[in-house]
Design a protein around this motif. Sequence first.
Motif, PDB file in Angstrom:
ATOM      1  N   MET A   8       0.809  -1.214   0.000  1.00  0.00           N
ATOM      2  CA  MET A   8       0.000   0.000   0.000  1.00  0.00           C
ATOM      3  C   MET A   8       0.849   1.273   0.000  1.00  0.00           C
ATOM      4  SD  MET A   8      -3.395   0.695   2.267  1.00  0.00           S
ATOM      5  CE  MET A   8      -4.635   1.883   1.720  1.00  0.00           C
ATOM      6  N   GLU A  33     -10.566   1.119  -3.881  1.00  0.00           N
ATOM      7  CA  GLU A  33     -10.062   0.178  -2.877  1.00  0.00           C
ATOM      8  C   GLU A  33     -11.056  -0.964  -2.700  1.00  0.00           C
ATOM      9  OE1 GLU A  33      -9.013   1.770   0.899  1.00  0.00           O
ATOM     10  OE2 GLU A  33      -7.600   3.238   0.079  1.00  0.00           O
ATOM     11  N   VAL A  68      -8.220  -3.670   2.522  1.00  0.00           N
ATOM     12  CA  VAL A  68      -6.918  -3.515   3.161  1.00  0.00           C
ATOM     13  C   VAL A  68      -6.726  -4.759   4.024  1.00  0.00           C
ATOM     14  CG1 VAL A  68      -5.506  -2.174   4.756  1.00  0.00           C
ATOM     15  CG2 VAL A  68      -7.104  -0.990   3.219  1.00  0.00           C
ATOM     16  N   ARG A  73      -2.557  -5.588   8.672  1.00  0.00           N
ATOM     17  CA  ARG A  73      -1.220  -5.033   8.518  1.00  0.00           C
ATOM     18  C   ARG A  73      -0.157  -5.900   9.190  1.00  0.00           C
ATOM     19  NH1 ARG A  73      -0.291   1.324   9.868  1.00  0.00           N
ATOM     20  NH2 ARG A  73       1.387   1.716   8.381  1.00  0.00           N
ATOM     21  N   ALA A  77       1.237   3.799   5.516  1.00  0.00           N
ATOM     22  CA  ALA A  77       0.729   2.496   5.049  1.00  0.00           C
ATOM     23  C   ALA A  77       1.802   1.426   4.923  1.00  0.00           C
ATOM     24  CB  ALA A  77      -0.029   2.636   3.732  1.00  0.00           C
ATOM     25  N   LEU A 106      -2.817  -3.580  -0.086  1.00  0.00           N
ATOM     26  CA  LEU A 106      -4.066  -3.053  -0.641  1.00  0.00           C
ATOM     27  C   LEU A 106      -4.463  -3.862  -1.870  1.00  0.00           C
ATOM     28  CD1 LEU A 106      -6.297  -0.811  -0.858  1.00  0.00           C
ATOM     29  CD2 LEU A 106      -4.697   0.421  -2.338  1.00  0.00           C
ATOM     30  N   ASN A 118     -11.330  -7.446   4.130  1.00  0.00           N
ATOM     31  CA  ASN A 118     -10.907  -6.161   4.701  1.00  0.00           C
ATOM     32  C   ASN A 118     -10.719  -6.249   6.213  1.00  0.00           C
ATOM     33  OD1 ASN A 118     -10.438  -3.251   4.122  1.00  0.00           O
ATOM     34  ND2 ASN A 118     -12.099  -2.995   5.591  1.00  0.00           N
ATOM     35  N   GLU A 142      -7.420  -0.652   8.102  1.00  0.00           N
ATOM     36  CA  GLU A 142      -7.979   0.329   7.168  1.00  0.00           C
ATOM     37  C   GLU A 142      -8.050   1.710   7.808  1.00  0.00           C
ATOM     38  OE1 GLU A 142     -12.040   0.933   4.483  1.00  0.00           O
ATOM     39  OE2 GLU A 142     -12.140  -0.048   6.438  1.00  0.00           O
TER      40      GLU A 142
END
Length: 305
Positions: A79, A92, A95, A98, A190, A195, A213, A218
Amino acid sequence: MSKVIRIGTRDSELALWQAKTVQNALEKTGHKTELVPVKSTGDLNLDQPLYEMGITGIFTKTLDVAMIKGEVDIAVHSMKDVPTALPKGIVEGAVMKRASNKDILIHKGVGFLETEEGTIATGSLRRKAQWLHKYPKHNVVDLRGNVNTRLQKLEDSDWNGAIFAAAGLERIEIKPENFIDLNWMIPAPAQGAMLIVAMENDEYCRKALSALNHKESEICVHIEREFLRVLEGGCTAPIGGLARIVNDYVHFQGALFSIDGQQKIEVERSLPINEVKNMGRDCALEILENEGKELMKKIKSVLNN
């Protein structure tokens, strides 16, 4: 309606790992998929520093074109490589949760950190500026290529070390033991997030991706990218930004640096998670009003010459 979802990806080992992760997640929800690897301009040209190539979208344009032409249905990106304004018609889709947002130093011994002599490699203006802010006497050289290529270049050089995103090395399990966490370095907005984008008019793919997601990720990356968008105005600049959620509060730290690292304008803010609308924008405006406008003009002047 059912169709095979064609997943566009760069063809580096890390990009393929990311695409396969998305492929597995989609197939677990009952969708059929196919990987479609392509080379990007950023992968083909390893001779120029990224900022000289017009870094915005350099790793994503090829996949954007493939999507718009109907050659792939969705695309998977790191991302932090994605421009804050997506091309018209592309939105989008999800996401992913992470991974680590940290920068790390792969080194050949850390004794040089106590001296005024040292050579560090990175292709990132943000990392370069922050390194020079902390170690103003050190030399920073350009480093390009995928993670495997960069590790090999470090091994073959007389440099003291090179800076990498921890997430990339961890994902493909090539993180060496000779590293230290750069906890003082503010990551790219990010960083560590993946993404997935889709065409706005493709309801089938958008619905399929919505199940992938990760809401907390996000929220954080959107704050960071809003901060970046308002600050840079389409210009590459040494900008770091990180949002974290702790006990229903979002904590944000962001900074703008001069290219030589001598100047740093920083902002920190905490808000309840239900009050974070415009948080990134407001933090960026605070920096711009605190000599940030003048610094951005200097940065653009240096990069455009």
